[in-house]
Design an enzyme around this catalytic site. Sequence first.
Site, PDB file in Angstrom:
ATOM      1  N   CYS A 221       0.833  -1.205   0.000  1.00 46.58           N
ATOM      2  CA  CYS A 221       0.000   0.000   0.000  1.00 46.58           C
ATOM      3  C   CYS A 221       0.863   1.248   0.000  1.00 46.58           C
ATOM      4  CB  CYS A 221      -0.874   0.051   1.264  1.00 46.58           C
ATOM      5  SG  CYS A 221      -1.945  -1.372   1.502  1.00 46.58           S
TER       6      CYS A 221
ATOM      7  N   CYS B  26      -2.991   4.913   2.694  1.00 50.16           N
ATOM      8  CA  CYS B  26      -4.067   3.942   2.430  1.00 50.16           C
ATOM      9  C   CYS B  26      -5.199   4.120   3.455  1.00 50.16           C
ATOM     10  CB  CYS B  26      -3.538   2.522   2.503  1.00 50.16           C
ATOM     11  SG  CYS B  26      -4.785   1.274   2.068  1.00 50.16           S
TER      12      CYS B  26
ATOM     13  N   ARG C 142       1.157  -7.967  -3.764  1.00 50.93           N
ATOM     14  CA  ARG C 142       0.222  -7.466  -4.760  1.00 50.93           C
ATOM     15  C   ARG C 142      -0.199  -6.051  -4.414  1.00 50.93           C
ATOM     16  NH1 ARG C 142      -2.400 -11.803  -2.793  1.00 50.93           N
ATOM     17  NH2 ARG C 142      -4.223 -10.551  -2.231  1.00 50.93           N
TER      18      ARG C 142
ATOM     19  N   CYS D  34      -6.090   1.642  -2.210  1.00 51.97           N
ATOM     20  CA  CYS D  34      -5.291   2.870  -2.319  1.00 51.97           C
ATOM     21  C   CYS D  34      -4.519   2.982  -3.629  1.00 51.97           C
ATOM     22  CB  CYS D  34      -4.329   2.998  -1.133  1.00 51.97           C
ATOM     23  SG  CYS D  34      -2.942   1.835  -1.151  1.00 51.97           S
TER      24      CYS D  34
ATOM     25  N   ASP E 118      19.904  37.832 -12.655  1.00 53.84           N
ATOM     26  CA  ASP E 118      18.630  38.065 -13.335  1.00 53.84           C
ATOM     27  C   ASP E 118      18.015  39.378 -12.859  1.00 53.84           C
ATOM     28  OD1 ASP E 118      16.222  36.673 -14.898  1.00 53.84           O
ATOM     29  OD2 ASP E 118      15.392  37.568 -13.069  1.00 53.84           O
TER      30      ASP E 118
END
Length: 495
Positions: A38, A42, A67, A72, A445
């Site tokens: 996750c 989550c 897996r 989430c 600049d």
Amino acid sequence: MQRGMHTDTERCVRAVRSKDARFDGWFFTAVLTTRIYCRPSCPVVPPKPENMTFLPSAAACQQAGFRACKRCRPDTSPGSPEWNQRADLVARAMRLVTDGVVDREGVPGLAARLGYSTRQIERQLLAELGAGPLALARAQRAQTARLLIETTPLPMAEIAFAAGFSSIRTFNDTVREVFALSPSELRARLPKRDAQAPATPGALTLRLPFRAPLNPDNLFGHLAATAVPGVEEWRDGAYRRTLRLPYGHGIVALTPKPDHIACRLTLSDLRDLTVASSRCRRMLDLDADPVAVDDQLRTDPLLAPLVDKAPGRRVPRTVDEAEFAVRAVLGQQVSTAAARTHAARLVTAYGDPVEDPEGGLTHLFPTPERLADLDPESLAMPRTRRTTFTTLVTQLADGSLQLGVESDWSETRARLLALPGFGPWTVDVIAMRALGDPDAFLPTDLGIRRAAQELGLPATPAALTARAAAWRPWRAYAVQYLWATDSHPINFLPV
């Protein structure tokens, strides 16, 4: 937040318990009991600390047999900010992996671009990310496949090809292994209205996530105010531009939303999806860690009010480093309008034409090879700047100067400084907006000097640089806050 955060178990547990979205992409939580990984934010009830382990990348989680969580969706979290704030080998390799180089050129191609052996690359990535380049590229292919399954009605065989898989079987096996669902099951979970949405050929609608806060004013204001006619435009609340991509070309429309950037991509070849979305994320600096940046800049009492007034400023970058370098030279010592005019002439004369049924874009920006063939006398600029221009495009065209996501910032700076007409301002603006150096600084600049004087910061470049040492490594972001004190159109979201 710091490098290797996944090794700090106590800190990771605290982030997971508080569901802190700022840590999404910094590390992943792998749950030993469920074998699911996750993002820190989550929404499910956090597991017991003894059941959590923390890994540095989605690829490491997948390689260890975990897996992706269906709640989430950790594969859709913003990328780790580290790869865009570091210049070492691992960071440069990760930028190339994200740009799809492993899929197009293999690991040997990745190593060749970086000037190291494949063994050295694999060893360093494995040590820091828990996965080698092939596993990292596989995780990216899985993410692209899921995106295409969920956002297009394309047949699965076309999706497999577009996502970079070598066969349908590998595509099916990878999707099932990573998401615990087959490709058709992933698509079946979608609301019916999504599946029936009308499809424009090659058109995709994506949500590009970011870490909050994000202030879109100077980001989109800068891109719109400096837009080159034919290549870029602001239309209907979106910044649109053409993209030159490895397999073809594309047109992107990017619209700022409160919690994401809406991205509509039209591609001539769907295999370019990964690289196109990656380059858009990079141009909008969406993987930045604004909390870390702003906290550092707030330590200066003169910068703190600017940060508090409009936190989350990003550095507007580019989708094409060589294009930006050419435009930086065209913009030397002239107004924004004059620079756009110079660039538009080159686009009309040397750019590749494209069709844009949804807007007014007409061309891809010319390649260095095309520009190297032009007659210098045709350039409406002083002779010395013509020399600067022709030297740059010649070196880009013949490969003696290479600008890309893999560029070593220090080495590239030195090479640019050696070119005629390249002073510190031009080199640092290229380092900041093309190479992505978060610590690039522009003390000479005019806008920065005006802002410094107004705020009571040191006025001379040397004294301002000394004061800015406390802003490191985020001086490019300090530049955005200082520029924003002016009323120039670059600082305002167009209406």
